[in-house]
Design a protein around this motif. Sequence first.
Motif, mmCIF file in Angstrom:
data_model
loop_
_atom_site.group_PDB
_atom_site.id
_atom_site.type_symbol
_atom_site.label_atom_id
_atom_site.label_comp_id
_atom_site.label_asym_id
_atom_site.label_seq_id
_atom_site.Cartn_x
_atom_site.Cartn_y
_atom_site.Cartn_z
ATOM 1 N N GLY A 138 6.631 1.729 -2.947
ATOM 2 C CA GLY A 138 5.732 2.867 -2.133
ATOM 3 C C GLY A 138 5.495 2.580 -0.552
ATOM 4 N N ALA A 139 6.458 1.673 0.090
ATOM 5 C CA ALA A 139 6.097 2.110 1.574
ATOM 6 C C ALA A 139 6.863 3.199 2.239
ATOM 7 C CB ALA A 139 7.107 0.826 2.032
ATOM 8 N N ALA A 140 6.633 4.109 2.596
ATOM 9 C CA ALA A 140 6.699 5.282 3.544
ATOM 10 C C ALA A 140 7.793 4.799 4.312
ATOM 11 C CB ALA A 140 5.831 6.306 3.842
ATOM 12 N N GLU A 141 7.984 4.045 5.124
ATOM 13 C CA GLU A 141 8.855 4.441 6.831
ATOM 14 C C GLU A 141 8.982 2.763 6.450
ATOM 15 O OE1 GLU A 141 8.789 4.135 11.623
ATOM 16 O OE2 GLU A 141 6.549 5.322 10.045
ATOM 17 N N VAL A 142 9.994 2.624 6.268
ATOM 18 C CA VAL A 142 10.714 0.840 6.179
ATOM 19 C C VAL A 142 11.951 0.741 7.288
ATOM 20 C CG1 VAL A 142 11.911 -0.937 4.763
ATOM 21 C CG2 VAL A 142 10.570 0.763 3.075
ATOM 22 N N HIS A 143 11.865 0.191 8.234
ATOM 23 C CA HIS A 143 12.752 -0.658 9.294
ATOM 24 C C HIS A 143 12.989 -1.870 8.874
ATOM 25 C CE1 HIS A 143 11.308 2.576 12.110
ATOM 26 N NE2 HIS A 143 10.223 2.046 11.698
ATOM 27 N N ALA A 144 14.385 -2.102 8.987
ATOM 28 C CA ALA A 144 15.078 -3.044 8.389
ATOM 29 C C ALA A 144 16.404 -3.635 9.315
ATOM 30 C CB ALA A 144 16.688 -2.962 7.252
ATOM 31 N N VAL A 145 16.142 -5.229 9.950
ATOM 32 C CA VAL A 145 17.216 -5.195 11.230
ATOM 33 C C VAL A 145 17.979 -6.789 10.870
ATOM 34 C CG1 VAL A 145 16.509 -6.141 13.419
ATOM 35 C CG2 VAL A 145 14.612 -4.634 12.401
ATOM 36 N N ASP A 146 18.619 -6.927 11.246
ATOM 37 C CA ASP A 146 19.976 -7.800 11.499
ATOM 38 C C ASP A 146 20.883 -7.767 12.840
ATOM 39 O OD1 ASP A 146 20.374 -9.498 8.351
ATOM 40 O OD2 ASP A 146 21.884 -10.023 10.287
ATOM 41 N N LEU A 147 21.114 -8.856 12.975
ATOM 42 C CA LEU A 147 22.426 -9.365 14.293
ATOM 43 C C LEU A 147 23.237 -8.619 13.281
ATOM 44 C CD1 LEU A 147 20.868 -12.719 15.255
ATOM 45 C CD2 LEU A 147 21.027 -10.616 16.653
ATOM 46 N N PRO B 102 0.781 -0.807 0.190
ATOM 47 C CA PRO B 102 -0.399 0.044 -0.112
ATOM 48 C C PRO B 102 0.787 1.459 -0.254
ATOM 49 C CG PRO B 102 -1.002 -1.478 1.417
ATOM 50 C CD PRO B 102 0.700 -2.060 1.066
ATOM 51 N N ALA B 103 0.345 2.191 -0.669
ATOM 52 C CA ALA B 103 1.477 3.220 -1.021
ATOM 53 C C ALA B 103 1.052 4.361 0.681
ATOM 54 C CB ALA B 103 0.502 4.191 -1.472
ATOM 55 N N GLY B 104 2.367 4.753 1.228
ATOM 56 C CA GLY B 104 2.691 5.060 2.700
ATOM 57 C C GLY B 104 2.332 4.059 3.886
ATOM 58 N N ALA B 105 2.590 2.758 3.190
ATOM 59 C CA ALA B 105 2.779 1.171 3.861
ATOM 60 C C ALA B 105 3.953 2.049 4.723
ATOM 61 C CB ALA B 105 2.702 0.092 3.451
ATOM 62 N N ARG B 106 3.952 1.533 6.171
ATOM 63 C CA ARG B 106 4.888 0.614 7.220
ATOM 64 C C ARG B 106 5.058 -0.431 7.246
ATOM 65 N NH1 ARG B 106 5.665 0.937 13.410
ATOM 66 N NH2 ARG B 106 7.470 2.016 13.657
ATOM 67 N N MET B 107 6.777 -0.503 7.228
ATOM 68 C CA MET B 107 6.881 -2.235 6.088
ATOM 69 C C MET B 107 8.049 -2.438 7.881
ATOM 70 S SD MET B 107 8.547 -3.208 3.114
ATOM 71 C CE MET B 107 9.472 -4.359 2.532
ATOM 72 N N LEU B 108 8.616 -3.862 7.928
ATOM 73 C CA LEU B 108 9.627 -3.868 8.527
ATOM 74 C C LEU B 108 10.462 -5.587 7.801
ATOM 75 C CD1 LEU B 108 11.163 -4.398 11.500
ATOM 76 C CD2 LEU B 108 9.218 -6.623 11.959
ATOM 77 N N ASP B 109 11.457 -5.435 7.310
ATOM 78 C CA ASP B 109 12.173 -6.655 6.861
ATOM 79 C C ASP B 109 13.091 -6.774 8.029
ATOM 80 O OD1 ASP B 109 13.285 -7.785 4.922
ATOM 81 O OD2 ASP B 109 15.205 -6.423 4.563
ATOM 82 N N VAL B 110 13.227 -7.707 8.529
ATOM 83 C CA VAL B 110 13.217 -9.166 9.269
ATOM 84 C C VAL B 110 14.709 -10.096 8.835
ATOM 85 C CG1 VAL B 110 11.866 -8.083 11.362
ATOM 86 C CG2 VAL B 110 11.680 -10.355 9.735
ATOM 87 N N PHE B 111 15.377 -10.078 9.038
ATOM 88 C CA PHE B 111 16.817 -10.793 8.902
ATOM 89 C C PHE B 111 17.441 -10.553 7.067
ATOM 90 C CE2 PHE B 111 14.117 -13.704 11.301
ATOM 91 C CZ PHE B 111 14.533 -13.935 11.884
ATOM 92 N N THR B 112 17.808 -9.041 7.401
ATOM 93 C CA THR B 112 17.745 -7.741 6.141
ATOM 94 C C THR B 112 19.222 -8.108 5.396
ATOM 95 O OG1 THR B 112 17.117 -6.062 5.372
ATOM 96 C CG2 THR B 112 18.715 -6.035 6.919
ATOM 97 N N GLY B 113 19.764 -8.672 5.910
ATOM 98 C CA GLY B 113 21.017 -9.100 5.248
ATOM 99 C C GLY B 113 22.103 -7.534 4.669
ATOM 100 N N SER B 114 22.225 -7.918 2.883
ATOM 101 C CA SER B 114 22.330 -6.597 2.298
ATOM 102 C C SER B 114 21.103 -5.344 2.348
ATOM 103 C CB SER B 114 22.558 -6.676 0.829
ATOM 104 O OG SER B 114 21.794 -7.510 0.043
#
Length: 221
Positions: free
Chosen positions: A52-61, A29-41
């Motif tokens: 279209g995601a407006a806020e993207v969080h990427a997480v990795d150990l 969705p346009a303006g979506a809030r997204m989380l990408d886990v185990f993001t790697g590169s």
Amino acid sequence: MWLLRPPGVYAPQGDSELLLEALRYAAVPAGARMLDVFTGSGVVAFGGARLGAAEVHAVDLSFRATLAARWNAGLRGLPLTVHRGDFLDHAVGRFDVVSANPPYVPTGHPARTRKRRDRAWDAGEDGRECVDRLCRAAPHLLRAGGVLLMVHSDICDTRRTVRLLQEAGLKASVAARRRQAFGPVLRRRALLLEQKQLIAPGQREEELVVIRAELVSPAGA
């Protein structure tokens, strides 16, 4: 896609490609809030931002992975917030989209004893350490109507993943499949996987799956 990738950071492969395809099909969705886990590169997180995601969080150990994701996002001018640590410690609030390419390769030992260089793919004796944690956490990560897209190999039991997500109250099914030859890690472990009866004798091919799970809005919500 060209990416800066320090040694030890997971290289985008068939599973990353399949997850990106599923993400495009899911229509972020346009303006979506997204989380990408185990993001790697960061390659899947970048896909979400471009869709279209407006806020993207990427997480990795991995320190190297988070550094690579920040570099790659900066080079592309993409709105990406990168966190280092366990995904449950950085999943603040709820999300419209959660994407995941977790470690899913079975090992001959518990995941807690894995070597640092193998952290991107080692996932415990049955390959499900991270997958099971994500299944349990999914209802608490998603907004009503939000979608989880998770890729893994059929070697670590597709049906179990779908069942756990359904038991957690999500509408879950396999959204995409792709067969491919074993990569270097699975080739090295093929005999072990045969001994554990996770693959058939002589099998040197796996099926990758993307599982889609939606937190359905309650009636009348």
